[in-house]
Design a protein around this motif. Sequence first.
Motif, PDB file in Angstrom:
ATOM      1  N   ALA A  33      -3.052  10.829   2.418  1.00 51.68           N
ATOM      2  CA  ALA A  33      -3.503   9.286   2.626  1.00 51.68           C
ATOM      3  C   ALA A  33      -4.576   8.922   3.647  1.00 51.68           C
ATOM      4  O   ALA A  33      -5.336   8.181   3.684  1.00 51.68           O
ATOM      5  N   GLY A  34      -4.347  10.195   4.855  1.00 50.34           N
ATOM      6  CA  GLY A  34      -5.383   9.725   5.712  1.00 50.34           C
ATOM      7  C   GLY A  34      -4.871   8.994   6.934  1.00 50.34           C
ATOM      8  O   GLY A  34      -5.628   8.355   7.676  1.00 50.34           O
ATOM      9  N   ALA A 286       1.601   0.842  -6.098  1.00 49.42           N
ATOM     10  CA  ALA A 286       1.213   0.525  -4.691  1.00 49.42           C
ATOM     11  C   ALA A 286       1.092   1.878  -3.903  1.00 49.42           C
ATOM     12  O   ALA A 286       0.488   2.140  -3.178  1.00 49.42           O
ATOM     13  N   LEU A 287       2.072   2.811  -4.158  1.00 47.72           N
ATOM     14  CA  LEU A 287       1.923   4.039  -3.404  1.00 47.72           C
ATOM     15  C   LEU A 287       0.812   4.813  -4.004  1.00 47.72           C
ATOM     16  O   LEU A 287       0.033   5.548  -3.336  1.00 47.72           O
ATOM     17  N   ALA A 288       0.432   4.669  -5.557  1.00 52.98           N
ATOM     18  CA  ALA A 288      -0.930   5.306  -5.574  1.00 52.98           C
ATOM     19  C   ALA A 288      -2.073   4.710  -4.849  1.00 52.98           C
ATOM     20  O   ALA A 288      -3.107   5.582  -4.768  1.00 52.98           O
ATOM     21  N   SER A 289      -2.159   3.373  -4.701  1.00 50.65           N
ATOM     22  CA  SER A 289      -3.170   2.854  -3.959  1.00 50.65           C
ATOM     23  C   SER A 289      -3.312   3.414  -2.577  1.00 50.65           C
ATOM     24  O   SER A 289      -4.320   3.344  -1.904  1.00 50.65           O
ATOM     25  N   ARG A 293      -6.494   5.238  -2.686  1.00 50.65           N
ATOM     26  CA  ARG A 293      -7.548   4.167  -2.576  1.00 50.65           C
ATOM     27  C   ARG A 293      -7.653   3.922  -1.076  1.00 50.65           C
ATOM     28  O   ARG A 293      -7.774   2.771  -0.622  1.00 50.65           O
ATOM     29  N   GLY A 294      -7.592   4.840  -0.042  1.00 47.10           N
ATOM     30  CA  GLY A 294      -7.622   4.983   1.048  1.00 47.10           C
ATOM     31  C   GLY A 294      -8.805   4.104   1.612  1.00 47.10           C
ATOM     32  O   GLY A 294      -8.973   3.723   2.753  1.00 47.10           O
TER      33      GLY A 294
END
Length: 324
Positions: A33-34, A286-289, A293-294
């Motif tokens: 996710a960074g 939400a986890l996928a986001s 989508r970072g």
Amino acid sequence: MSTIEMIEAAAERLNGHIRKTPILSSPFLDKLAGRRVLVKPECLQHTGSFKFRGAWSAISALEEAERQRGVIAYSSGNHAQGVAMAASKHGISSVIVMPSDAPRLKIENTRALGAEVVLYDRANEKREEIGETIAAERGLTLIRPYDEPLVIAGQGTTGLEIAGQAADLGITQADVLVCCGGGGLTSGITLALEKHAPNLRARPCEPEGFDDVKRSLASGRIENNNAASGNICDAILTPQPGDITFPILNRLCGPGLSVTEEEALRAMALAFLRLKIVLEPGGAVALASALFRGDQIEGDDVIVVASGGNVDPVVFSRALEFLT
């Protein structure tokens, strides 16, 4: 109207009846996710989703005479199970109106929890009309899945927990990503954060093609989805935001996020591998986001609500294929 006072009162009624879910993390997810990703696994809640909170809140607040007549709800599965269990624990009857194409696991679980299940065709019938008709005929109290202040109050207890857990971790500013259908969980959480953690910002997360909340926030008015089904994220497929939830979302939420079906499945696989939890597609957006989508998220930390884990084995197997 839903208020923080209702959420705090619901927390008192829920005390001793719900699980305070923990905060999980993994350095592997952080790297992907960074930023630091903190996951609140409501998939570990009773009945496998946050919905038990709202169901218990609503049923426990009824007058005794009204409660004893029984309750009815309509749901694709998670609210169904929450209401069925809450009704059973109160010693009352429940009727649940469910789409015939809901995951078999959710239908079977709802029946096993003691509810009478009434199936309908979501492409050609309206669950609201069916639910209201049966409620009137049998004298039952309708417990709506999200556009109901007492349900929103119960879901908002998730936000109270997040505020306290974030404070314990020294987090004073972060986006809180929430899987969003009609907006009951997201609106409840954002009301709780407004008072108890005002620098934490809730953001609704949805599947692409069913991102009515995201589009509604962008336009400032309620937008509809063109289809009622056709996505694996069945738990959060709703026609539009609620009349009660949308004003709250519009006032307090940050911009919405949306992810593909494949990204939801990948997030399920990563949650299993790195956090040792099982998520359903709608509970993983939400986890996928957070993971994919970072570039649309700010800050060094992000808090994710993993809202449900009631997934059929066949769908879960599809997700695990992304690990090979």
